[in-house]
Design a protein around this motif. Structure first.
Motif, mmCIF file in Angstrom:
data_model
loop_
_atom_site.group_PDB
_atom_site.id
_atom_site.type_symbol
_atom_site.label_atom_id
_atom_site.label_comp_id
_atom_site.label_asym_id
_atom_site.label_seq_id
_atom_site.Cartn_x
_atom_site.Cartn_y
_atom_site.Cartn_z
ATOM 1 N N HIS A 29 33.595 32.731 38.367
ATOM 2 C CA HIS A 29 32.796 33.947 38.556
ATOM 3 C C HIS A 29 33.689 35.194 38.607
ATOM 4 N N PHE A 30 34.906 35.038 39.102
ATOM 5 C CA PHE A 30 35.821 36.170 39.255
ATOM 6 C C PHE A 30 36.816 36.281 38.101
ATOM 7 N N GLN A 31 36.715 35.371 37.130
ATOM 8 C CA GLN A 31 37.586 35.356 35.947
ATOM 9 C C GLN A 31 39.060 35.363 36.337
ATOM 10 N N ILE A 32 39.412 34.412 37.187
ATOM 11 C CA ILE A 32 40.772 34.318 37.687
ATOM 12 C C ILE A 32 41.123 32.837 37.832
ATOM 13 N N THR A 33 42.392 32.515 37.653
ATOM 14 C CA THR A 33 42.843 31.129 37.789
ATOM 15 C C THR A 33 43.288 30.862 39.231
ATOM 16 N N PRO A 34 43.372 29.584 39.600
ATOM 17 C CA PRO A 34 43.825 29.286 40.960
ATOM 18 C C PRO A 34 45.190 29.888 41.289
ATOM 19 N N ASP A 70 52.581 39.703 34.553
ATOM 20 C CA ASP A 70 52.107 40.519 33.426
ATOM 21 C C ASP A 70 50.582 40.479 33.343
ATOM 22 N N LYS A 71 50.002 39.274 33.486
ATOM 23 C CA LYS A 71 48.543 39.130 33.437
ATOM 24 C C LYS A 71 47.875 39.868 34.594
ATOM 25 N N LEU A 72 48.431 39.688 35.788
ATOM 26 C CA LEU A 72 47.859 40.354 36.964
ATOM 27 C C LEU A 72 47.971 41.873 36.836
ATOM 28 N N GLU A 73 49.079 42.338 36.286
ATOM 29 C CA GLU A 73 49.275 43.779 36.115
ATOM 30 C C GLU A 73 48.331 44.328 35.047
ATOM 31 N N LEU A 74 48.148 43.574 33.986
ATOM 32 C CA LEU A 74 47.244 43.988 32.908
ATOM 33 C C LEU A 74 45.815 44.137 33.423
ATOM 34 N N GLN A 75 45.424 43.296 34.383
ATOM 35 C CA GLN A 75 44.090 43.369 34.978
ATOM 36 C C GLN A 75 44.010 44.414 36.098
ATOM 37 N N GLY A 76 45.134 45.063 36.380
ATOM 38 C CA GLY A 76 45.144 46.092 37.415
ATOM 39 C C GLY A 76 45.129 45.534 38.832
ATOM 40 N N SER A 86 67.806 47.544 45.348
ATOM 41 C CA SER A 86 68.357 46.660 44.317
ATOM 42 C C SER A 86 67.867 47.099 42.950
ATOM 43 N N ARG A 87 68.813 47.450 42.101
ATOM 44 C CA ARG A 87 68.430 47.898 40.755
ATOM 45 C C ARG A 87 67.932 46.744 39.887
ATOM 46 N N ARG A 88 68.275 45.510 40.264
ATOM 47 C CA ARG A 88 67.879 44.357 39.441
ATOM 48 C C ARG A 88 66.537 43.766 39.848
ATOM 49 N N SER A 89 65.946 44.264 40.917
ATOM 50 C CA SER A 89 64.682 43.711 41.398
ATOM 51 C C SER A 89 63.582 44.754 41.366
ATOM 52 N N GLN A 90 62.370 44.266 41.311
ATOM 53 C CA GLN A 90 61.204 45.119 41.402
ATOM 54 C C GLN A 90 60.304 44.602 42.515
ATOM 55 N N LEU A 91 59.747 45.514 43.287
ATOM 56 C CA LEU A 91 58.761 45.137 44.279
ATOM 57 C C LEU A 91 57.455 44.813 43.563
ATOM 58 N N VAL A 92 56.778 43.806 44.030
ATOM 59 C CA VAL A 92 55.468 43.450 43.490
ATOM 60 C C VAL A 92 54.457 43.725 44.588
ATOM 61 N N GLN A 93 53.491 44.570 44.280
ATOM 62 C CA GLN A 93 52.495 44.936 45.284
ATOM 63 C C GLN A 93 51.096 44.783 44.708
ATOM 64 N N MET A 94 50.198 44.354 45.575
ATOM 65 C CA MET A 94 48.807 44.228 45.176
ATOM 66 C C MET A 94 48.163 45.614 45.185
ATOM 67 N N THR A 95 47.325 45.863 44.212
ATOM 68 C CA THR A 95 46.592 47.126 44.150
ATOM 69 C C THR A 95 45.337 47.028 45.018
ATOM 70 N N ASP A 96 44.678 48.152 45.204
ATOM 71 C CA ASP A 96 43.401 48.136 45.923
ATOM 72 C C ASP A 96 42.397 47.230 45.216
ATOM 73 N N LYS A 97 42.416 47.266 43.894
ATOM 74 C CA LYS A 97 41.520 46.400 43.114
ATOM 75 C C LYS A 97 41.838 44.925 43.371
ATOM 76 N N GLY A 98 43.120 44.581 43.431
ATOM 77 C CA GLY A 98 43.525 43.211 43.720
ATOM 78 C C GLY A 98 43.122 42.794 45.118
ATOM 79 N N ASN A 99 43.288 43.704 46.071
ATOM 80 C CA ASN A 99 42.912 43.415 47.455
ATOM 81 C C ASN A 99 41.405 43.196 47.574
#
Length: 137
Positions: A29-34, A70-76, A86-99
């Motif tokens: 229903h939410f078009q998302i995988t486990p 990439d998939k999660l980011e593409l879906q916002g 750290s220049r070699r790392s990126q923080l990954v954060q959930m958006t309001d839409k993801g929350n």
């Protein structure tokens, strides 16, 4: 005693299977995988993580995590930001839409799980709660 433990172990496996099937009923229903749901739930609990944290948590390769993010980011649902130290790392954060999505998924999932408890009295549920709180989780 051993037969009691074997019965309890078997029941826990059966419960796990039923609960997993409920998740598989809810997620389409939410078009998302486990795994996408699990990552969003992880990000909710760990808002300042990097991709390697997710990789370590789920035992996935860096490439698999990159594709998943990439998939999660593409879906916002998530964003990647430069790491402050750290220049070699990126923080990954959930958006309001993801929350909002994970809140809605968990509400629907919990509602399905609650169906398991309808035949029990308040006293039985209180006893079950007390026993479950003793589990070292």
């Amino acid at each position: 005693m051993e037969n009691d433990q074997e019965l309890i172990t078997t029941k826990f496996r059966e419960i796990k299977n039923v609960i997993s099937s409920y998740l598989m009923q809810v997620l389409p229903h939410f078009q998302i995988t486990p795994i996408m749901m699990y990552v969003l739930e992880f990000l909710r609990k760990h808002p300042e993580c990097i991709a390697v944290d997710i990789s370590n948590e789920f035992g996935l390769t860096r490439g698999a995590i990159t594709q998943l993010l990439d998939k999660l980011e593409l879906q916002g649902l998530v964003i990647r930001k430069p790491h402050p130290t750290s220049r070699r790392s990126q923080l990954v954060q959930m958006t309001d839409k993801g929350n909002e999505l994970i809140i809605n998924i968990l509400a629907a999932y919990n509602k399905k799980i609650e169906q398991l408890f309808t035949p029990y009295s308040k006293e039985e549920l209180a006893a079950l709660k007390q026993l479950l709180e003793k589990l070292p989780l």
